[in-house]
Design a protein around this motif. Structure first.
Motif, PDB file in Angstrom:
ATOM      1  N   GLY A   1       0.772  -1.233   0.000  1.00  0.00           N
ATOM      2  CA  GLY A   1       0.000   0.000   0.000  1.00  0.00           C
ATOM      3  C   GLY A   1       0.799   1.277   0.000  1.00  0.00           C
ATOM      4  N   LEU A   2       1.731   1.399   0.953  1.00  0.00           N
ATOM      5  CA  LEU A   2       2.521   2.617   1.103  1.00  0.00           C
ATOM      6  C   LEU A   2       3.987   2.247   1.189  1.00  0.00           C
ATOM      7  N   GLY A   3       4.819   3.004   0.465  1.00  0.00           N
ATOM      8  CA  GLY A   3       6.256   2.769   0.485  1.00  0.00           C
ATOM      9  C   GLY A   3       7.014   4.066   0.644  1.00  0.00           C
ATOM     10  N   HIS A   4       8.246   3.945   1.114  1.00  0.00           N
ATOM     11  CA  HIS A   4       9.145   5.073   1.295  1.00  0.00           C
ATOM     12  C   HIS A   4      10.145   5.066   0.145  1.00  0.00           C
ATOM     13  N   LEU A   5      10.143   6.127  -0.657  1.00  0.00           N
ATOM     14  CA  LEU A   5      11.008   6.226  -1.829  1.00  0.00           C
ATOM     15  C   LEU A   5      12.317   6.898  -1.432  1.00  0.00           C
ATOM     16  N   VAL A   6      13.436   6.202  -1.640  1.00  0.00           N
ATOM     17  CA  VAL A   6      14.741   6.724  -1.249  1.00  0.00           C
ATOM     18  C   VAL A   6      15.715   6.559  -2.409  1.00  0.00           C
ATOM     19  N   GLU A   7      16.850   7.224  -2.290  1.00  0.00           N
ATOM     20  CA  GLU A   7      17.879   7.096  -3.313  1.00  0.00           C
ATOM     21  C   GLU A   7      18.525   5.721  -3.224  1.00  0.00           C
ATOM     22  N   GLY A   8      19.173   5.343  -4.316  1.00  0.00           N
ATOM     23  CA  GLY A   8      19.801   4.031  -4.392  1.00  0.00           C
ATOM     24  C   GLY A   8      18.946   3.076  -5.192  1.00  0.00           C
ATOM     25  N   THR A   9      19.515   1.945  -5.548  1.00  0.00           N
ATOM     26  CA  THR A   9      18.762   0.950  -6.304  1.00  0.00           C
ATOM     27  C   THR A   9      19.053  -0.430  -5.763  1.00  0.00           C
ATOM     28  N   GLU A  10      18.030  -1.265  -5.742  1.00  0.00           N
ATOM     29  CA  GLU A  10      18.206  -2.646  -5.317  1.00  0.00           C
ATOM     30  C   GLU A  10      18.256  -3.587  -6.516  1.00  0.00           C
ATOM     31  N   TYR A  11      18.338  -3.039  -7.729  1.00  0.00           N
ATOM     32  CA  TYR A  11      18.379  -3.841  -8.947  1.00  0.00           C
ATOM     33  C   TYR A  11      19.175  -3.059  -9.985  1.00  0.00           C
ATOM     34  N   ALA A  12      20.187  -3.674 -10.523  1.00  0.00           N
ATOM     35  CA  ALA A  12      20.993  -3.001 -11.544  1.00  0.00           C
ATOM     36  C   ALA A  12      21.472  -4.036 -12.549  1.00  0.00           C
ATOM     37  N   LEU A  13      21.722  -3.585 -13.765  1.00  0.00           N
ATOM     38  CA  LEU A  13      22.231  -4.449 -14.826  1.00  0.00           C
ATOM     39  C   LEU A  13      23.697  -4.147 -15.068  1.00  0.00           C
ATOM     40  N   LEU A  14      24.523  -5.171 -14.962  1.00  0.00           N
ATOM     41  CA  LEU A  14      25.920  -5.070 -15.367  1.00  0.00           C
ATOM     42  C   LEU A  14      25.937  -5.302 -16.873  1.00  0.00           C
ATOM     43  N   ASP A  15      26.105  -4.242 -17.643  1.00  0.00           N
ATOM     44  CA  ASP A  15      25.890  -4.331 -19.084  1.00  0.00           C
ATOM     45  C   ASP A  15      26.980  -3.654 -19.901  1.00  0.00           C
ATOM     46  N   ALA A  16      28.194  -3.584 -19.346  1.00  0.00           N
ATOM     47  CA  ALA A  16      29.280  -2.930 -20.084  1.00  0.00           C
ATOM     48  C   ALA A  16      29.739  -3.772 -21.263  1.00  0.00           C
ATOM     49  N   GLY A  17      29.715  -5.083 -21.155  1.00  0.00           N
ATOM     50  CA  GLY A  17      30.189  -5.952 -22.214  1.00  0.00           C
ATOM     51  C   GLY A  17      29.079  -6.397 -23.139  1.00  0.00           C
ATOM     52  N   SER A  18      29.256  -7.572 -23.739  1.00  0.00           N
ATOM     53  CA  SER A  18      28.269  -8.064 -24.703  1.00  0.00           C
ATOM     54  C   SER A  18      27.030  -8.617 -24.022  1.00  0.00           C
ATOM     55  N   ASN A  19      27.139  -8.930 -22.720  1.00  0.00           N
ATOM     56  CA  ASN A  19      26.029  -9.535 -21.996  1.00  0.00           C
ATOM     57  C   ASN A  19      25.474  -8.563 -20.971  1.00  0.00           C
ATOM     58  N   SER A  20      24.380  -8.951 -20.356  1.00  0.00           N
ATOM     59  CA  SER A  20      23.755  -8.127 -19.324  1.00  0.00           C
ATOM     60  C   SER A  20      23.374  -9.035 -18.172  1.00  0.00           C
ATOM     61  N   ALA A  21      23.875  -8.720 -16.971  1.00  0.00           N
ATOM     62  CA  ALA A  21      23.636  -9.559 -15.802  1.00  0.00           C
ATOM     63  C   ALA A  21      22.890  -8.760 -14.748  1.00  0.00           C
ATOM     64  N   ALA A  22      21.773  -9.305 -14.264  1.00  0.00           N
ATOM     65  CA  ALA A  22      20.974  -8.651 -13.232  1.00  0.00           C
ATOM     66  C   ALA A  22      21.602  -8.895 -11.866  1.00  0.00           C
ATOM     67  N   ILE A  23      21.745  -7.803 -11.089  1.00  0.00           N
ATOM     68  CA  ILE A  23      22.361  -7.877  -9.757  1.00  0.00           C
ATOM     69  C   ILE A  23      21.386  -7.299  -8.741  1.00  0.00           C
ATOM     70  N   THR A  24      21.128  -8.037  -7.679  1.00  0.00           N
ATOM     71  CA  THR A  24      20.312  -7.569  -6.556  1.00  0.00           C
ATOM     72  C   THR A  24      21.063  -7.896  -5.268  1.00  0.00           C
ATOM     73  N   PRO A  25      20.701  -7.256  -4.149  1.00  0.00           N
ATOM     74  CA  PRO A  25      21.400  -7.532  -2.886  1.00  0.00           C
ATOM     75  C   PRO A  25      20.854  -8.770  -2.193  1.00  0.00           C
ATOM     76  N   THR A  26      20.729  -9.857  -2.957  1.00  0.00           N
ATOM     77  CA  THR A  26      20.217 -11.112  -2.435  1.00  0.00           C
ATOM     78  C   THR A  26      21.200 -12.217  -2.770  1.00  0.00           C
ATOM     79  N   SER A  27      20.904 -13.408  -2.301  1.00  0.00           N
ATOM     80  CA  SER A  27      21.787 -14.536  -2.561  1.00  0.00           C
ATOM     81  C   SER A  27      21.625 -15.093  -3.966  1.00  0.00           C
TER      82      SER A  27
END
Length: 819
Positions: free
Chosen positions: A324-350
């Motif tokens: 219902g309600l969330g607190h919006l803050v700076e930073g990201t919990e999901y990012a794509l490592l995409d400098a090379g030919s591939n793209s890898a999803a990174i999150t702060p999880t296992s």
């Protein structure tokens, strides 16, 4: 031939980055149906309206106030379970709520103490309330638009033959949108979007072919969102939203994810731009030409309250479920490592390289093709204490309990706000900071300022991220020009601590995992460009000492379609990999299958020999067997000798002929060890994830190319100085102009300029660039010579950059030439 890392001077002006945004929970949020459809600030409180049973444990249905600590009931309206609040507004100092409230005519006014009906109310559910030219308008399911004269509601023009979902004033004109295609008498075609011309409602620019859900007036035009995909006459196509400029619809150049489901809302972002509220669970912040996903389902509104940003809507996922309600803050919990030919999803999880928010594979190879080779990968570690096996062996454990951040005495909401995020950087960004940190008006990018380079005493943590400690005082101080240290051209860093997985029966090892995934962006160097790298620094934070410890990589390698792959290993290359069983990916009818052009995907240990490899198909997990390369404690005997490597190729390969289809999905584990792992010890492991697709697309030729790539990567790694915990300082920085480092005088100069202050034991390369980046002069400063003189003859007046490069340091100095 693999390239060496080149140091670059940042001459270009780097535009301000669109700040990352992540949504964090606000307590337990709303329960029941759980959606918050609108919110406003009223009398110093946030008023939430929607369809819910309670908010943060306070059981006032559908509408309540909250000041960050206390709850306020506003009794007397919208209290039945189905009395949903659809819209809120503040008008003449009163709170106006509209929705489904038959007793009060579906719209009511709160004067500070009591709810009052507003005339006879509105027939049907009120879905939209809007103030335009200081007048209050309301509309909804009955298809009428009504204006309040202070005593009664006056209908504005003819009714429509469907519901009205949105009202918006724009450039002095009033617009409505909804699920109608004619007026109520079926005499006038008005397809989902209408404008009041002073006497009647008229269709806007041939209308739209499906429901309009919301609108927002901006300086760029009227933003319209909904479930449409073309103009009403089918001439123009849209990705569920468009911008009307007063005459025409503009076709957006990008779409939100899952746009076929539609866009429910649009709202202004207090920091600029607007948010499109989508489903699945993506919403999108649009700010100029930049876009950013916000992982919150059907985001309806955003307000700034007590210095914080809050969003309302349906739900989202962070370190805990957001309701219902969330607190919006700076930073990201999901990012794509995409400098090379591939793209890898990174999150702060296992779960590495996995899109945890949609439960989809997250290693796209090549990027942009919607084809994937890795569904998920995780670091594993086991060891024995007093003959009892301890382990950390996560698979799909992503949120319960949260594993982001280091082991700490207290892990509260502030802790997760700090650590439930990933830090994505590239060398240009860091170099720009190093060059301009002291410039007037400079603001460091968010990702550099909160880089976790200092231990957090308030939580009892001591894990820190690597950084350049330029003044050697043991503190990360970006305000003095210090900066993060990374590997590669782009890197994503995050910190994990181990948690007890629900399926694992072994005691959990208490570990901190500092993980940096990185990639290179030079397509000429195909081996680096086609590989994602990962550096693991793992600290034993517990009091137990372990023997027979092993580190492994668990990988669910899915080459497109997940049910037709085989796995192998090559112990000489410290490599295990997967490739397609057949000459055509069996899922060729799906968009995420490779068809007849088939790659191979590998996992390679770079700094330690791989000592075991096993595959897993189904059934209970025996982690000790999988990590040790054994079956019931004994080596494999499928060859003429015992081995700890399952499926090494040659005489023993993976097969699927006798395996039921339901167990064809291959999961595989390669490991290093055994070793002793005592309390306080740190192990460092470097892993590569090479990808290869042969020119022919033949699956076996791709395996051959993968092995050649692994050989090249091993040769490259041998030339790198990647000692445990060491990150090279490859970032151009501006040295402090004092006698202890470099001095440059006279500056400005009209002739010669002298460099002094660095009695180097090695020669230094000096390269002079003009402001456009062109090389003006190159010289060598001989070793052990305390000063060096350059002539500026032939140089134009202006600013120059002198790059001074040695083996261990690169420095840039500014020089002004004025003849």
């Amino acid at each position: 031939m693999l390239r060496s890392i080149l140091l670059a001077i940042a001459f270009i002006t780097i535009g301000a980055d669109l700040y990352s945004q992540r949504v964090l929970p606000v307590g337990e949020g709303t329960v029941g149906q759980g959606s918050v459809y609108d919110m406003v600030e009223y009398n110093g409180q946030v008023i939430l309206g929607g369809l819910f049973a309670s908010f943060n444990g306070h059981a006032r249905k559908n509408l309540q106030g909250w000041d960050g600590a206390n709850h306020f009931d506003y009794p007397g309206a919208f209290e039945a379970p189905t009395n949903r609040v659809s819209a809120l507004e503040i008008y003449n100092g009163d709170l106006i709520a509209g929705g489904n409230e038959p007793i009060l005519g579906n719209i009511a006014r709160w004067d500070g103490s009591t709810w009052h009906p507003m005339g006879a109310g509105i027939n049907g559910t009120v879905k939209a309330i809007h103030i335009f030219n200081n007048e209050l308008y309301a509309a909804g399911s009955d298809g009428t638009v009504n204006t309040w004269d202070g005593s009664v509601w006056q209908q504005l023009g003819d009714a429509f033959n469907g519901s009205i979902e949105a009202i918006q004033g724009h450039n002095g004109e009033l617009y409505v949108g909804g699920d109608f295609d004619q007026n109520a008498s079926s005499t006038v075609v008005i397809r989902r979007l209408a404008k009041w011309n002073g006497s009647s409602w008229v269709e806007v620019n041939n209308g739209l072919n499906n429901r309009v859900q919301n609108m927002l007036s901006t300086s760029d035009g009227l933003i319209i969102v909904g479930y449409f995909d073309s103009r009403g006459d089918g001439v123009q196509n849209f990705p569920s939203w468009t911008i009307f400029n007063g005459s025409n619809f503009n076709e957006p150049t990008f779409t939100v994810r899952n746009n076929l489901i539609g866009i429910e809302s649009v709202c202004a972002h207090p920091q600029g731009g607007f948010i499109l509220g989508g489903y699945g669970p993506y919403s999108m912040w649009v700010n100029g030409s930049e876009t950013l996903d916000i992982r919150f389902n059907w985001l309806r509104n955003i307000i700034q309250y007590n210095g914080k940003l809050f969003v309302c809507g349906s739900s989202g996922t962070s370190y805990n479920v957001i309701r219902g309600l969330g607190h919006l803050v700076e930073g990201t919990e999901y990012a794509l490592l995409d400098a090379g030919s591939n793209s890898a999803a990174i999150t702060p999880t296992s779960s590495m390289f996995h899109d945890i928010y949609r439960s989809l594979p997250g290693f796209e190879a090549p990027k942009g093709d919607n084809t994937f080779t890795i569904s998920l990968t995780s670091p594993w570690l086991i060891g024995k204490n007093m003959d009892t096996l301890h382990s950390s062996v996560p698979i799909y454990n992503v949120n319960d309990p949260p594993s982001a951040g280091p082991n700490a005495n207290v892990m509260n909401s502030d802790y997760y706000e700090r650590y439930y995020q990933v830090w994505k950087l590239d060398r240009d960004m860091i170099s720009h900071h190093a060059l301009h940190w002291n410039d007037a008006g400079y603001t460091a990018p968010y990702v550099i300022s909160p880089w976790p380079g200092n231990g957090e005493e308030q939580w009892g943590t001591c894990t820190i991220a690597p950084y350049a400690d330029l003044n050697s005082n043991g503190l990360y101080e970006p305000s003095t020009g210090e900066f993060p240290l990374i590997r590669g051209d782009q890197a994503i860093y995050y910190i994990q601590h181990t948690v007890q997985e629900s399926w694992n029966q072994h005691p959990t090892m208490k570990l901190d995992l500092n993980i940096m995934s990185y990639a290179f962006n030079d397509p000429i160097e195909t081996d680096l460009y086609s590989t994602v790298f990962c550096n693991f620094n793992i600290v034993n934070r517990g009091s137990d000492n372990y023997t027979d410890a092993r580190f492994g990589i668990f990988a669910d390698l899915d080459i497109g379609y997940s049910e037709d792959d085989v796995v192998e290993c090559d112990s000489a290359l410290n490599l295990f990999f997967a490739y397609n069983r057949y000459d055509i990916d069996l899922g060729a009818s799906f968009t995420d299958a490779y068809g007849s052009f088939l790659p191979a995907q590998g996992v390679q240990f770079l700094n330690e020999p791989m000592t075991a490899h096993s595959s897993y198909r189904s059934g209970p997990l025996n982690v000790e067997d999988l990590m040790s390369g054994t079956f019931n404690g004994a080596p494999y005997m499928n060859l003429e000798y015992p081995t700890h490597f399952q499926f090494p190729g040659g005489a023993w390969t993976d097969t699927v002929n006798s395996v039921p289809t339901s167990t064809l999905n291959r999961m595989t584990i390669g490991s290093i060890g055994p070793f002793t792992y005592n309390s306080g010890d740190t192990i460092c492991v470097d892993v590569a994830y090479p990808y290869a697709m042969s020119a022919s697309g033949n699956r076996l030729e791709s395996v051959t190319d993968l092995k050649a790539r692994a050989q090249a990567l091993r040769a490259w790694y041998a030339t790198q100085d990647f000692a445990c915990g060491y990150y090279p300082d490859n970032i151009t920085q501006v040295a402090t102009l004092d006698a202890s480092t470099f001095a440059l005088y006279p500056n400005p100069t009209s002739g010669e300029v002298t460099l002094t202050g660095y009695p180097a034991k090695e020669s230094l390369a000096i390269t002079v660039h003009n402001v456009l980046g062109a090389v003006v002069q190159q010289q060598t400063w001989p070793a052990a010579k305390p000063q060096f003189t350059l002539s500026t003859d032939g140089w134009n007046d202006g600013i120059y950059i002198l790059s001074i490069a040695g083996k261990d340091r690169t420095t840039a100095l500014r020089l002004v030439v004025s003849h």
